[in-house]
Design an enzyme around this catalytic site. Structure first.
Site, PDB file in Angstrom:
ATOM      1  N   HIS A  63      -2.405  -6.013  -1.554  1.00 22.08           N
ATOM      2  CA  HIS A  63      -1.981  -5.221  -0.389  1.00 22.08           C
ATOM      3  C   HIS A  63      -3.015  -4.144  -0.003  1.00 22.08           C
ATOM      4  O   HIS A  63      -3.383  -4.004   1.162  1.00 22.08           O
ATOM      5  CB  HIS A  63      -0.634  -4.540  -0.648  1.00 22.08           C
ATOM      6  CG  HIS A  63       0.448  -5.483  -1.103  1.00 22.08           C
ATOM      7  ND1 HIS A  63       0.528  -6.777  -0.664  1.00 22.08           N
ATOM      8  CD2 HIS A  63       1.494  -5.317  -1.947  1.00 22.08           C
ATOM      9  CE1 HIS A  63       1.590  -7.367  -1.228  1.00 22.08           C
ATOM     10  NE2 HIS A  63       2.173  -6.501  -2.010  1.00 22.08           N
TER      11      HIS A  63
ATOM     12  N   ASP B 255       0.433 -12.535   1.814  1.00 21.42           N
ATOM     13  CA  ASP B 255       0.392 -11.135   1.403  1.00 21.42           C
ATOM     14  C   ASP B 255       1.265 -10.423   2.431  1.00 21.42           C
ATOM     15  O   ASP B 255       0.877 -10.304   3.597  1.00 21.42           O
ATOM     16  CB  ASP B 255      -1.040 -10.598   1.453  1.00 21.42           C
ATOM     17  CG  ASP B 255      -1.105  -9.156   0.983  1.00 21.42           C
ATOM     18  OD1 ASP B 255      -0.225  -8.363   1.372  1.00 21.42           O
ATOM     19  OD2 ASP B 255      -2.018  -8.818   0.226  1.00 21.42           O
ATOM     20  N   HIS B 256       2.448  -9.992   2.020  1.00 25.60           N
ATOM     21  CA  HIS B 256       3.408  -9.556   3.044  1.00 25.60           C
ATOM     22  C   HIS B 256       2.943  -8.314   3.800  1.00 25.60           C
ATOM     23  O   HIS B 256       3.447  -8.014   4.870  1.00 25.60           O
ATOM     24  CB  HIS B 256       4.823  -9.393   2.469  1.00 25.60           C
ATOM     25  CG  HIS B 256       5.043  -8.129   1.713  1.00 25.60           C
ATOM     26  ND1 HIS B 256       4.714  -7.975   0.401  1.00 25.60           N
ATOM     27  CD2 HIS B 256       5.568  -6.934   2.092  1.00 25.60           C
ATOM     28  CE1 HIS B 256       5.029  -6.756   0.006  1.00 25.60           C
ATOM     29  NE2 HIS B 256       5.560  -6.099   1.015  1.00 25.60           N
TER      30      HIS B 256
HETATM   31  C1  BG6 Z   1       5.308  -6.296  -3.775  1.00 21.76           C
HETATM   32  C2  BG6 Z   1       5.152  -5.812  -5.182  1.00 21.76           C
HETATM   33  O1  BG6 Z   1       4.291  -7.214  -3.460  1.00 21.76           O
HETATM   34  O2  BG6 Z   1       5.232  -5.182  -2.896  1.00 21.76           O
HETATM   35  C3  BG6 Z   1       6.215  -4.796  -5.516  1.00 21.76           C
HETATM   36  O3  BG6 Z   1       5.234  -6.914  -6.072  1.00 21.76           O
HETATM   37  C4  BG6 Z   1       6.239  -3.687  -4.497  1.00 21.76           C
HETATM   38  O4  BG6 Z   1       6.029  -4.265  -6.823  1.00 21.76           O
HETATM   39  C5  BG6 Z   1       6.262  -4.242  -3.088  1.00 21.76           C
HETATM   40  O5  BG6 Z   1       7.386  -2.895  -4.740  1.00 21.76           O
HETATM   41  C6  BG6 Z   1       6.058  -3.135  -2.066  1.00 21.76           C
HETATM   42  O6  BG6 Z   1       6.253  -3.658  -0.787  1.00 21.76           O
HETATM   43  P1  BG6 Z   1       6.683  -2.712   0.428  1.00 21.76           P
HETATM   44  O7  BG6 Z   1       6.662  -3.615   1.605  1.00 21.76           O
HETATM   45  O8  BG6 Z   1       8.032  -2.185   0.085  1.00 21.76           O
HETATM   46  O9  BG6 Z   1       5.638  -1.617   0.490  1.00 21.76           O
END
Ligand code: BG6
Length: 505
Positions: free
Chosen positions: A255, A192-193
């Site tokens: 997230h 989960d980034h």
């Molecule tokens: C991803 C989603 O996991 O996270 C995307 O699939 C989203 O739809 C993105 O745009 C948002 O990531 P960040 O790091 O730009 O907030």
């Protein structure tokens, strides 16, 4: 004396990645050139990759090593020109093999290629397999790797699985059973980034390395918590995936829920992967929708319509390429949850996320209880409650809002803010989440990855909503909202029922 100093095992302590071959499935896809290869090159520039490193890209396309190298160079653009000599070295470790994980002969050919790479780059059979493929291939992908014997050694092989892990509680359970039949849980890295973001990890340090927050971090002092992930972008080129997902599965289950878990968890006994993940799992098991019996009362779904400035008009979701006409996929969700435990009973957690909002911003806002007696008038109407705002992105940092005496002869109060900014304090931008997470996966450190029980607990929270959307969608209507506005009015009403407002950053 404190018994354990959480910084001793430091969140940023540099550790050494063993000789390694990282295999990316889905290497011709968006994530590989937008995030994964730039993150690996960044690790290379920071000298955190071993010299015995190889990246093997795999996808169905019939590319050669050379084509893959060229495509990646194009994707990195100016970064390659600015660091041309480093790129020359890095690119020597990039390879490509056309592989369809459904085809046994392809997987056997892959196994052979990996042996050649071991020999060429001295990677000693250490392998991290990254499944950046369509979620429907996660289970079979693991099976294919395990049948080819590529997951036999739990110390030297691991699999990284992108989100969404499952589509609901029961599919996540089945997927967990399947992947665990292919390897040990310690080999599975559900990514989960958001957990790779420095500021999300900072919530742990802020809470557990300071003494002033923990005593007030509970229902006695905090009246509500808001967690927002707002995006300015629309669905872009990803309608194929997004139509099967929507904001609830794309952002909330993972997230936003991870931000909630880190904000609400109990202090772990030690700073080690299992102690942290135990606490996160426990808090998620205690979380539930504010009204499970009538979930439509605590959730709002929306979809963006056209909007934007006259000069730069923006399409509505329905007109985006790849979107099914009449689609009821939500691009915005707001909801109210409770965490039913001693620390948080009765404190509402409001979550919201949306595409095409006016600002890109993710934050956690803790609002403290009002002063019991108002001794002073405020220059802005009611004295405002104290707020701690944890800014996840952009402008990473934190601020605390409190009342001071307004200048002048009277005794009126006025809110002011005290700020900490990562940029100003440390003078360097923090790494992209994928830099940290790719390094951790290759190191075999699972702290920032989601364990099987966590992922199931997260899906369980939203099950009443997912069932409702499936069985009685009219009860959870899709409210349109104009692009570049803060979502449908109904989401303001969700808070207005509790005499609250969303924070407008
Ligand atoms: C991803 C989603 O996991 O996270 C995307 O699939 C989203 O739809 C993105 O745009 C948002 O990531 P960040 O790091 O730009 O907030």
């Amino acid at each position: 004396m404190p018994t354990t100093n959480p910084l001793r095992i430091g969140l940023r302590q540099e550790r050494v990645i063993a000789p390694q071959c990282l295999v990316i499935f889905g290497a011709s896809g968006d994530l590989t050139h937008r995030k994964l290869v730039p993150a690996l090159f960044e690790l290379f520039l920071q000298r955190r990759l071993p010299s015995e490193f190889a990246l093997l890209g795999c996808a169905r396309r019939q590319w050669s090593d050379e084509t893959f190298r060229q495509k990646m160079a194009e994707a990195l653009g100016s970064k390659v020109q600015e660091n041309s000599s480093s790129w020359e070295l890095f690119v020597k470790g990039l390879f490509y093999e056309p592989v369809d994980l459904q085809q046994q002969e392809d997987v056997l050919r892959l196994a052979k290629r990996l042996e050649e790479i071991d020999y060429l780059r001295s990677t000693h059979g250490n392998r991290t397999f990254y499944l950046s493929v369509s979620p429907k291939f996660y289970g079979n992908g693991c099976k294919a790797l395990s049948s080819a014997g590529l997951l036999n050694d739990p110390k030297r092989s691991r699999v990284v699985i992108e989100k969404p892990f499952g589509r609901d509680y029961s599919s996540a359970q089945s997927l967990n059973q399947l992947v665990q039949s292919c390897g040990q849980e310690s080999q599975i890295f559900r990514i989960d980034h958001y957990l790779g973001k420095e500021t999300v990890q900072n919530i742990l340090v802020l809470r557990f390395a300071n003494t002033i927050f923990e005593p007030i971090w509970n229902r006695n002092f905090i009246s509500s918590i808001q967690i927002t992930a707002a995006e300015t972008v629309g669905v872009e080129e990803r309608a194929g995936y997004y139509e099967t997902s929507g904001a609830l599965r794309d952002m909330v289950q993972n997230h936003l829920t991870q931000m909630l878990a880190i904000t609400a968890m109990e202090p772990p006994g030690h700073f080690d992967p299992e102690a942290i993940r135990n606490e996160k799992a426990k808090v998620l098991q205690a979380a539930r929708l504010a009204d499970e019996a009538e979930p439509w009362n605590c959730c709002i779904r929306g979809q963006y319509t056209k909007g934007g400035a006259k000069k730069f008009p923006l399409l509505g979701y329905q007109d985006e390429s790849g979107v099914t006409p009449g689609s009821t996929t939500e691009t915005y969700v707001a909801m109210k949850l409770f965490v039913e435990n001693w620390r948080w009973q009765g404190v509402p957690f409001y979550l919201r996320t949306g595409k095409r909002l006016p600002k890109r911003l993710s934050e956690v806002v803790l609002t403290f209880r009002e002063a019991p007696v108002h001794l002073f008038d405020s220059t802005v109407g009611q004295p405002s409650s104290n707020q701690l705002i944890l800014r996840i992105q952009p402008d990473e940092g934190a601020k605390f809002r409190f009342e001071v005496k307004a200048p002048g002869s009277g005794m009126k109060s006025r809110p002011v803010e005290m700020e900490f900014s990562y940029d100003q304090s440390f003078g360097e931008p923090s790494d992209e989440g994928y830099v940290r997470l790719l390094a951790d996966a290759m190191l075999g450190d699972p702290t920032l990855f989601t364990r099987s029980d966590e992922v199931e607990a997260a899906w369980r929270i939203y099950t009443p909503l997912l069932e409702l959307i499936e069985d009685q969608p009219w009860k959870l209507p899709i409210y349109p909202y104009e692009s570049r506005t803060w979502g449908p009015a109904a989401s303001d009403e969700l808070l207005a029922k509790d005499k609250l407002l969303w924070r407008r950053p």
